[in-house]
Design a protein around this motif. Structure first.
Motif, PDB file in Angstrom:
ATOM      1  N   LEU A  95       0.829  -1.208   0.000  1.00  0.00           N
ATOM      2  CA  LEU A  95       0.000   0.000   0.000  1.00  0.00           C
ATOM      3  C   LEU A  95       0.862   1.256   0.000  1.00  0.00           C
ATOM      4  N   GLU A  96       1.950   1.248   0.749  1.00  0.00           N
ATOM      5  CA  GLU A  96       2.837   2.415   0.790  1.00  0.00           C
ATOM      6  C   GLU A  96       3.485   2.641  -0.569  1.00  0.00           C
ATOM      7  N   ALA A  97       3.836   1.549  -1.259  1.00  0.00           N
ATOM      8  CA  ALA A  97       4.502   1.660  -2.556  1.00  0.00           C
ATOM      9  C   ALA A  97       3.536   1.996  -3.692  1.00  0.00           C
ATOM     10  N   ARG A  98       2.308   1.447  -3.647  1.00  0.00           N
ATOM     11  CA  ARG A  98       1.396   1.555  -4.793  1.00  0.00           C
ATOM     12  C   ARG A  98       0.114   2.332  -4.529  1.00  0.00           C
ATOM     13  N   GLU A  99      -0.289   2.468  -3.296  1.00  0.00           N
ATOM     14  CA  GLU A  99      -1.535   3.116  -2.862  1.00  0.00           C
ATOM     15  C   GLU A  99      -2.789   2.284  -3.140  1.00  0.00           C
ATOM     16  N   LEU A 100      -2.895   1.662  -4.305  1.00  0.00           N
ATOM     17  CA  LEU A 100      -4.069   0.865  -4.666  1.00  0.00           C
ATOM     18  C   LEU A 100      -3.592  -0.538  -5.005  1.00  0.00           C
ATOM     19  N   ILE A 101      -4.099  -1.529  -4.264  1.00  0.00           N
ATOM     20  CA  ILE A 101      -3.660  -2.903  -4.506  1.00  0.00           C
ATOM     21  C   ILE A 101      -4.855  -3.843  -4.602  1.00  0.00           C
ATOM     22  N   LYS A 102      -4.615  -4.938  -5.298  1.00  0.00           N
ATOM     23  CA  LYS A 102      -5.620  -5.982  -5.427  1.00  0.00           C
ATOM     24  C   LYS A 102      -5.033  -7.255  -4.829  1.00  0.00           C
ATOM     25  N   ILE A 103      -5.840  -7.960  -4.050  1.00  0.00           N
ATOM     26  CA  ILE A 103      -5.419  -9.193  -3.386  1.00  0.00           C
ATOM     27  C   ILE A 103      -6.370 -10.307  -3.811  1.00  0.00           C
ATOM     28  N   HIS A 104      -5.802 -11.461  -4.147  1.00  0.00           N
ATOM     29  CA  HIS A 104      -6.613 -12.617  -4.538  1.00  0.00           C
ATOM     30  C   HIS A 104      -6.678 -13.586  -3.361  1.00  0.00           C
ATOM     31  N   VAL A 105      -7.882 -13.996  -2.985  1.00  0.00           N
ATOM     32  CA  VAL A 105      -8.075 -14.971  -1.912  1.00  0.00           C
ATOM     33  C   VAL A 105      -8.306 -16.328  -2.571  1.00  0.00           C
ATOM     34  N   LEU A 106      -7.428 -17.266  -2.261  1.00  0.00           N
ATOM     35  CA  LEU A 106      -7.501 -18.589  -2.884  1.00  0.00           C
ATOM     36  C   LEU A 106      -8.703 -19.384  -2.379  1.00  0.00           C
ATOM     37  N   LYS A 107      -9.103 -20.386  -3.139  1.00  0.00           N
ATOM     38  CA  LYS A 107     -10.268 -21.198  -2.778  1.00  0.00           C
ATOM     39  C   LYS A 107     -10.045 -22.033  -1.529  1.00  0.00           C
ATOM     40  N   ASN A 108      -8.771 -22.329  -1.203  1.00  0.00           N
ATOM     41  CA  ASN A 108      -8.528 -23.143  -0.010  1.00  0.00           C
ATOM     42  C   ASN A 108      -8.588 -22.327   1.284  1.00  0.00           C
ATOM     43  N   CYS A 109      -8.852 -21.045   1.186  1.00  0.00           N
ATOM     44  CA  CYS A 109      -9.023 -20.191   2.365  1.00  0.00           C
ATOM     45  C   CYS A 109     -10.464 -20.343   2.861  1.00  0.00           C
ATOM     46  N   THR A 110     -10.613 -20.779   4.101  1.00  0.00           N
ATOM     47  CA  THR A 110     -11.948 -21.048   4.627  1.00  0.00           C
ATOM     48  C   THR A 110     -12.607 -19.823   5.263  1.00  0.00           C
ATOM     49  N   ALA A 111     -11.835 -18.791   5.556  1.00  0.00           N
ATOM     50  CA  ALA A 111     -12.380 -17.586   6.190  1.00  0.00           C
ATOM     51  C   ALA A 111     -13.234 -16.801   5.197  1.00  0.00           C
ATOM     52  N   ASP A 112     -14.175 -16.016   5.713  1.00  0.00           N
ATOM     53  CA  ASP A 112     -15.033 -15.187   4.888  1.00  0.00           C
ATOM     54  C   ASP A 112     -14.209 -14.050   4.275  1.00  0.00           C
ATOM     55  N   ILE A 113     -14.387 -13.809   2.992  1.00  0.00           N
ATOM     56  CA  ILE A 113     -13.595 -12.805   2.280  1.00  0.00           C
ATOM     57  C   ILE A 113     -13.850 -11.405   2.831  1.00  0.00           C
ATOM     58  N   HIS A 114     -15.086 -11.114   3.213  1.00  0.00           N
ATOM     59  CA  HIS A 114     -15.402  -9.793   3.767  1.00  0.00           C
ATOM     60  C   HIS A 114     -14.727  -9.601   5.126  1.00  0.00           C
ATOM     61  N   ASP A 115     -14.632 -10.681   5.908  1.00  0.00           N
ATOM     62  CA  ASP A 115     -13.922 -10.606   7.192  1.00  0.00           C
ATOM     63  C   ASP A 115     -12.435 -10.343   6.974  1.00  0.00           C
ATOM     64  N   ILE A 116     -11.854 -11.014   5.985  1.00  0.00           N
ATOM     65  CA  ILE A 116     -10.433 -10.809   5.670  1.00  0.00           C
ATOM     66  C   ILE A 116     -10.202  -9.362   5.240  1.00  0.00           C
TER      67      ILE A 116
END
Length: 99
Positions: free
Chosen positions: A39-60
């Motif tokens: 975030l400090e380097a780019r200001e706007l970033i995109k993160i991909h959450v893999l299918k093996n992640c069991t946590a809720d994406i909105h919580d992450i």
């Protein structure tokens, strides 16, 4: 953040690739630190959450936003877009809020 600013950031985010992936380890201190640095380097970033992640994406997204003091631009599918103005390398000029 106004809806106009959010829409502008969404349009910018369409053309960027995810800078990192979150897997079944979910949000570790190392991932938080990496997101903070990105975030400090780019200001706007995109993160991909893999299918093996069991946590809720909105919580992450909420957890990362809170820990990095950034704003959630959008959560769509398995992708999270975060924005935080850089203290030293300001690149993105947001549309001004009317008021």
């Amino acid at each position: 953040m106004t809806s106009k600013q959010r829409a502008y950031l969404k349009s910018l985010a369409m053309n960027i690739d995810p800078v990192m992936q979150i897997g079944k380890a979910t949000v570790t201190p190392e991932i938080t630190r990496s997101v903070d640095e990105a975030l400090e380097a780019r200001e706007l970033i995109k993160i991909h959450v893999l299918k093996n992640c069991t946590a809720d994406i909105h919580d992450i997204a909420g957890m990362l936003s809170e820990r990095t003091r950034s704003q959630i631009v959008q959560v769509i599918g398995r992708k999270i877009v975060l924005y935080r103005e850089s203290a030293t390398k300001k690149k993105i000029e947001l549309p001004q809020a009317k008021g």
